[in-house]
Design a protein around this motif. Structure first.
Motif, PDB file in Angstrom:
ATOM      1  N   HIS A  13       0.830  -1.199   0.000  1.00  0.00           N
ATOM      2  CA  HIS A  13       0.000   0.000   0.000  1.00  0.00           C
ATOM      3  C   HIS A  13       0.866   1.251   0.000  1.00  0.00           C
ATOM      4  O   HIS A  13       0.600   2.209  -0.742  1.00  0.00           O
ATOM      5  N   ARG A  14       1.918   1.259   0.818  1.00  0.00           N
ATOM      6  CA  ARG A  14       2.795   2.429   0.869  1.00  0.00           C
ATOM      7  C   ARG A  14       3.555   2.603  -0.446  1.00  0.00           C
ATOM      8  O   ARG A  14       3.745   3.729  -0.921  1.00  0.00           O
ATOM      9  N   LEU A  30      10.740  14.198  -7.332  1.00  0.00           N
ATOM     10  CA  LEU A  30      10.483  14.776  -6.017  1.00  0.00           C
ATOM     11  C   LEU A  30      11.576  14.381  -5.037  1.00  0.00           C
ATOM     12  O   LEU A  30      12.109  13.274  -5.104  1.00  0.00           O
ATOM     13  N   ARG A  31      11.873  15.296  -4.111  1.00  0.00           N
ATOM     14  CA  ARG A  31      12.783  14.972  -3.018  1.00  0.00           C
ATOM     15  C   ARG A  31      12.038  14.144  -1.972  1.00  0.00           C
ATOM     16  O   ARG A  31      10.798  14.111  -1.953  1.00  0.00           O
ATOM     17  N   LEU A  32      12.785  13.491  -1.108  1.00  0.00           N
ATOM     18  CA  LEU A  32      12.197  12.579  -0.136  1.00  0.00           C
ATOM     19  C   LEU A  32      11.137  13.271   0.719  1.00  0.00           C
ATOM     20  O   LEU A  32      10.033  12.738   0.905  1.00  0.00           O
ATOM     21  N   THR A  33      11.442  14.442   1.255  1.00  0.00           N
ATOM     22  CA  THR A  33      10.498  15.130   2.140  1.00  0.00           C
ATOM     23  C   THR A  33       9.195  15.436   1.425  1.00  0.00           C
ATOM     24  O   THR A  33       8.105  15.194   1.950  1.00  0.00           O
ATOM     25  N   ASP A  34       9.304  15.977   0.209  1.00  0.00           N
ATOM     26  CA  ASP A  34       8.096  16.315  -0.551  1.00  0.00           C
ATOM     27  C   ASP A  34       7.340  15.060  -0.959  1.00  0.00           C
ATOM     28  O   ASP A  34       6.101  15.043  -0.987  1.00  0.00           O
ATOM     29  N   LEU A  35       8.075  14.011  -1.285  1.00  0.00           N
ATOM     30  CA  LEU A  35       7.446  12.759  -1.703  1.00  0.00           C
ATOM     31  C   LEU A  35       6.698  12.117  -0.536  1.00  0.00           C
ATOM     32  O   LEU A  35       5.565  11.631  -0.694  1.00  0.00           O
ATOM     33  N   PRO A  44      10.663   8.426   7.492  1.00  0.00           N
ATOM     34  CA  PRO A  44      11.452   7.181   7.565  1.00  0.00           C
ATOM     35  C   PRO A  44      10.780   6.019   6.845  1.00  0.00           C
ATOM     36  O   PRO A  44      11.444   5.207   6.193  1.00  0.00           O
ATOM     37  N   SER A  45       9.457   5.933   6.964  1.00  0.00           N
ATOM     38  CA  SER A  45       8.726   4.859   6.287  1.00  0.00           C
ATOM     39  C   SER A  45       8.841   4.999   4.775  1.00  0.00           C
ATOM     40  O   SER A  45       9.094   4.021   4.054  1.00  0.00           O
ATOM     41  N   ALA A  46       8.683   6.219   4.277  1.00  0.00           N
ATOM     42  CA  ALA A  46       8.807   6.459   2.835  1.00  0.00           C
ATOM     43  C   ALA A  46      10.201   6.103   2.348  1.00  0.00           C
ATOM     44  O   ALA A  46      10.367   5.506   1.280  1.00  0.00           O
ATOM     45  N   HIS A  47      11.210   6.449   3.145  1.00  0.00           N
ATOM     46  CA  HIS A  47      12.589   6.178   2.757  1.00  0.00           C
ATOM     47  C   HIS A  47      12.854   4.685   2.654  1.00  0.00           C
ATOM     48  O   HIS A  47      13.508   4.207   1.717  1.00  0.00           O
ATOM     49  N   ARG A  48      12.345   3.903   3.614  1.00  0.00           N
ATOM     50  CA  ARG A  48      12.547   2.450   3.584  1.00  0.00           C
ATOM     51  C   ARG A  48      11.922   1.824   2.337  1.00  0.00           C
ATOM     52  O   ARG A  48      12.541   0.993   1.666  1.00  0.00           O
ATOM     53  N   VAL A  49      10.698   2.232   2.021  1.00  0.00           N
ATOM     54  CA  VAL A  49      10.012   1.662   0.861  1.00  0.00           C
ATOM     55  C   VAL A  49      10.701   2.099  -0.432  1.00  0.00           C
ATOM     56  O   VAL A  49      10.867   1.304  -1.365  1.00  0.00           O
TER      57      VAL A  49
END
Length: 271
Positions: A13-14, A30-35, A44-49
């Motif tokens: 889902h993520r 997109l950069r990580l924060t904006d994404l 952190p969750s977005a970064h792992r995925v």
């Protein structure tokens, strides 16, 4: 806690959220924060995925800008799933029909970074010389009718980058100086086609029209090569109108997952 965020279903889902956010984020990525914000996920969750998606080549990250974009593997999968034709397959019958109707040699040029590469051609009865030569031949953008048509329909920042990068090569092949080139590009964008004789090949001339993607950016061009004697101004206007009609029809059939178009769209990032 969102029940969708638990276990493998939550990871899927993520990942889907992140891919959807990237699809909406535009070609610059997109950069990580904006994404993470766009996908409504903790950073952190977005970064792992994202790390997993990058490993699977579904997402790419630019080491310099730290921007994430959809990966080439995703486009390859989409092309297979969609079962739609690629650019060359769409254009092949068009080139043959144009040559049969007009008795001219026609070319399909694809943008590849700072160059245009001949992806296909259909040869007419007239003996002509072309800057790209046979299939696979290349010219810097800004040279030849097709190369000028593509360059004229790029966003301003990309156009400026191409002109700066290709300046020395344009001089080497006897191309236009920068001031004349910029004036010609404005005229091509206004008219929707290029009918200027390059002067590089004496006695040769042609017409080029852009093939635009959904954002109005040129990814390719249709062009005709002929002799200056045969391609009169009156005949040129008729052919330009016909090429524009064909280019619009081709644009409507473009497969956004076509790896060739992905290459054209991402070309500046790779150079």
């Amino acid at each position: 806690m969102d029940p969708d965020d638990a276990g493998s279903a939550g990871v899927l889902h993520r990942a889907a959220r992140l891919l959807n956010a990237l699809a909406e984020g535009g070609p610059e990525g997109l950069r990580l924060t904006d994404l993470a914000e766009a996908a409504a996920l903790p950073r952190p969750s977005a970064h792992r995925v994202l790390r997993g998606l990058v490993q699977e080549r579904l997402v790419e990250v630019d080491a310099r800008t730290k921007r994430y974009t959809l990966g080439l593997r995703l486009f390859e999968m989409g092309a297979r799933a969609g079962g739609r034709l690629g650019l060359r397959q769409i254009c092949r019958p068009v080139l043959l029909r144009l040559t049969e109707t007009l008795g001219e040699t026609h070319f399909l040029l694809l943008r590849d970074g700072y160059e245009a590469v001949c992806l296909d051609r259909s040869t007419g009865p007239l003996v002509i010389r072309s800057l790209t030569g046979d299939i696979g031949g290349r010219v810097p953008l800004g040279v030849g009718q097709g190369g000028l048509a593509i360059l004229a329909f790029l966003p301003e920042a990309e156009q400026d980058d191409v002109i700066r990068h290709n300046a020395a090569r344009l001089r080497d092949v006897g191309g236009l100086d920068e001031a004349t080139l910029r004036a010609e590009l404005a005229r091509v964008r206004r008219d929707g086609h290029c009918d200027r004789s390059s002067g590089v090949l004496p006695g040769m001339t042609g017409i080029g029209v852009p093939i635009l993607d959904r954002e109005g950016r040129a990814v390719a061009a249709l062009s005709v090569g002929s002799t200056a004697e045969h391609l009169t101004p009156e005949r040129g206007q008729v052919i330009a109108a016909l090429l524009k009609k064909e280019a619009l029809a081709i644009a409507a059939r473009l497969n956004p997952f076509d790896p060739a178009l992905r290459r054209a769209g991402a070309a500046m990032e790779m150079n």
